[in-house]
Design a protein around this motif. Structure first.
Motif, PDB file in Angstrom:
ATOM      1  N   THR A  50       0.820  -1.217   0.000  1.00  0.00           N
ATOM      2  CA  THR A  50       0.000   0.000   0.000  1.00  0.00           C
ATOM      3  C   THR A  50       0.852   1.264   0.000  1.00  0.00           C
ATOM      4  O   THR A  50       0.336   2.367  -0.175  1.00  0.00           O
ATOM      5  N   GLY A  51       2.165   1.096   0.223  1.00  0.00           N
ATOM      6  CA  GLY A  51       3.053   2.246   0.227  1.00  0.00           C
ATOM      7  C   GLY A  51       3.087   3.005   1.533  1.00  0.00           C
ATOM      8  O   GLY A  51       3.692   4.073   1.633  1.00  0.00           O
ATOM      9  N   SER A  52       2.435   2.463   2.578  1.00  0.00           N
ATOM     10  CA  SER A  52       2.394   3.153   3.867  1.00  0.00           C
ATOM     11  C   SER A  52       2.097   2.147   4.968  1.00  0.00           C
ATOM     12  O   SER A  52       1.328   1.204   4.762  1.00  0.00           O
ATOM     13  N   GLU A  53       2.689   2.360   6.163  1.00  0.00           N
ATOM     14  CA  GLU A  53       2.409   1.471   7.289  1.00  0.00           C
ATOM     15  C   GLU A  53       0.971   1.606   7.762  1.00  0.00           C
ATOM     16  O   GLU A  53       0.456   0.734   8.454  1.00  0.00           O
ATOM     17  N   ASN A  54       0.331   2.728   7.403  1.00  0.00           N
ATOM     18  CA  ASN A  54      -1.066   2.941   7.802  1.00  0.00           C
ATOM     19  C   ASN A  54      -2.036   2.774   6.638  1.00  0.00           C
ATOM     20  O   ASN A  54      -3.189   3.189   6.725  1.00  0.00           O
ATOM     21  N   GLY A  55      -1.558   2.157   5.561  1.00  0.00           N
ATOM     22  CA  GLY A  55      -2.420   1.977   4.398  1.00  0.00           C
ATOM     23  C   GLY A  55      -3.543   0.998   4.644  1.00  0.00           C
ATOM     24  O   GLY A  55      -4.629   1.110   4.071  1.00  0.00           O
ATOM     25  N   LEU A  72      -8.812  -7.321   7.772  1.00  0.00           N
ATOM     26  CA  LEU A  72      -8.204  -6.063   7.345  1.00  0.00           C
ATOM     27  C   LEU A  72      -9.220  -4.932   7.337  1.00  0.00           C
ATOM     28  O   LEU A  72     -10.395  -5.146   7.029  1.00  0.00           O
ATOM     29  N   LYS A  73      -8.761  -3.750   7.652  1.00  0.00           N
ATOM     30  CA  LYS A  73      -9.593  -2.546   7.592  1.00  0.00           C
ATOM     31  C   LYS A  73      -8.908  -1.526   6.702  1.00  0.00           C
ATOM     32  O   LYS A  73      -7.737  -1.205   6.885  1.00  0.00           O
ATOM     33  N   PHE A  74      -9.653  -1.007   5.711  1.00  0.00           N
ATOM     34  CA  PHE A  74      -9.154   0.021   4.817  1.00  0.00           C
ATOM     35  C   PHE A  74      -9.876   1.334   5.115  1.00  0.00           C
ATOM     36  O   PHE A  74     -11.098   1.355   5.243  1.00  0.00           O
ATOM     37  N   CYS A  75      -9.109   2.413   5.236  1.00  0.00           N
ATOM     38  CA  CYS A  75      -9.700   3.712   5.577  1.00  0.00           C
ATOM     39  C   CYS A  75      -9.736   4.687   4.402  1.00  0.00           C
ATOM     40  O   CYS A  75     -10.323   5.749   4.517  1.00  0.00           O
ATOM     41  N   ASN A  79      -5.961   3.582  -0.928  1.00  0.00           N
ATOM     42  CA  ASN A  79      -5.136   2.556  -0.279  1.00  0.00           C
ATOM     43  C   ASN A  79      -5.638   1.164  -0.611  1.00  0.00           C
ATOM     44  O   ASN A  79      -4.855   0.237  -0.855  1.00  0.00           O
ATOM     45  N   CYS A  80      -6.953   1.011  -0.610  1.00  0.00           N
ATOM     46  CA  CYS A  80      -7.552  -0.290  -0.944  1.00  0.00           C
ATOM     47  C   CYS A  80      -7.254  -0.645  -2.397  1.00  0.00           C
ATOM     48  O   CYS A  80      -6.976  -1.806  -2.715  1.00  0.00           O
ATOM     49  N   ARG A  81      -7.294   0.364  -3.261  1.00  0.00           N
ATOM     50  CA  ARG A  81      -7.016   0.106  -4.674  1.00  0.00           C
ATOM     51  C   ARG A  81      -5.564  -0.359  -4.867  1.00  0.00           C
ATOM     52  O   ARG A  81      -5.293  -1.301  -5.617  1.00  0.00           O
TER      53      ARG A  81
END
Length: 305
Positions: A50-55, A72-75, A79-81
């Motif tokens: 996702t390119g990020s630890e919080n992705g 998993l939770k996407f915000c 990021n989900c894409r």
């Protein structure tokens, strides 16, 4: 619809992981002293894709042999894409395999992966990215991160801080190899109760050692369940039906393994709070005085036999 909504884009999915190597089972690794390293591999592989630890956030890790199932939770939709594209291209699978190999210091761990959102098997529709996004968006997270996940996150932060302070790479630092064990280091900070009284004598409170663990499992015999029920009063990880489940799961292995696994759960869940004082109190409560004396060095193993 998703783009036009004023509410934040939040969705959920389940990632199913299974090792195709007969000698490696991910649930067993996660339930063992290697839990921190399996969790770190998962976290970093998800960050890679996702390119990020919080992705993407992990809410829970389920052990359902032979699968490890990660909720998993996407915000954010973007990021989900990114996650879906990485998953579709096999990048997530490769990253996780290589990180497991690195952190567990083992040969490559071949994996099979599967992604689900509700009743929808997303692997079958991965080419239709928008449809996958809609399925994930429909599945709202039904929980906050488990205490176990929060503790593992905090553990990784502490590990990073320790590494940066000492400016030492993990592979070159022998002390970090000890963190693969479930026992906290003996020099670590202890809870406020630094001493305790047993039979009128004062003893230093300390974390439970591997030697304590083995002596307990060898000598406690059938009373391991009673000790477990005493410990469960202050240990969430041992609450019903955990103890009965352990008895069934390790029935063939016998009393030693049942007792060992029960105390292992206590040690892993309580961390620095898994002290000898708590174990001695549970032994006293169940009239296992001779075993308590052995653990405190008041009598030898021969005296207890």
């Amino acid at each position: 619809k998703m783009a036009g909504s004023s509410a934040p884009w939040i969705g959920s999915a389940y990632l199913f992981l299974q090792s195709t190597c007969k000698t490696i089972t991910l649930p067993s690794l996660y339930e063992s002293s290697q839990k921190t390293f399996v969790f770190k591999a998962l976290k970093m592989a998800l960050a890679d894709c996702t390119g990020s630890e919080n992705g993407v956030h992990m809410l829970k890790v389920h052990c359902s042999h032979p699968h490890l199932i990660v909720q998993l939770k996407f915000c954010k939709q973007e990021n989900c894409r990114r996650f879906l594209r990485s998953y579709r291209e096999g990048a997530l699978q490769k990253s996780l395999q290589s990180r497991l190999q690195l952190y567990l210091a083992t040969t490559m761990v071949p994996l099979e992966v599967e992604l689900k959102a509700g009743s929808e098997h997303l692997d079958k529709i991965l080419k239709d990215e928008d449809h996958c996004l809609e399925c994930i968006y429909r599945e709202k997270p039904d929980r906050l991160p488990d205490e176990e996940i929060t503790e593992l996150e905090e553990g990784l932060k502490s590990l990073k801080l320790h590494q940066s302070t000492n400016n030492v790479a993990m592979k070159d630092c022998p002390s970090l190899k000890c963190s693969s064990l479930p026992y906290p280091p003996q020099g670590s900070s202890l809870p406020p109760q630094v001493t305790f009284i047993f039979q009128g004598q004062q003893f230093d409170n300390r974390t439970i050692t591997p030697d304590d663990h083995q002596k307990f499992a060898k000598s406690v015999s059938k009373k391991w369940k009673q000790v477990g029920r005493s410990l469960q009063k202050s240990c969430r990880a041992l609450r019903d039906p955990v103890i009965d489940n352990l008895a069934l799961e390790y029935d063939r292995e016998g009393l030693y393994e049942q007792a060992y696994q029960m105390l292992l759960r206590f040690i892993q869940s309580e961390g620095k709070k898994a002290t000898i004082a708590r174990l001695i109190a549970a032994l006293e409560e169940n009239s296992l005085i001779s075993l308590a004396e052995e653990l405190l060095g008041l009598r030898s193993n021969e005296d207890c036999s």
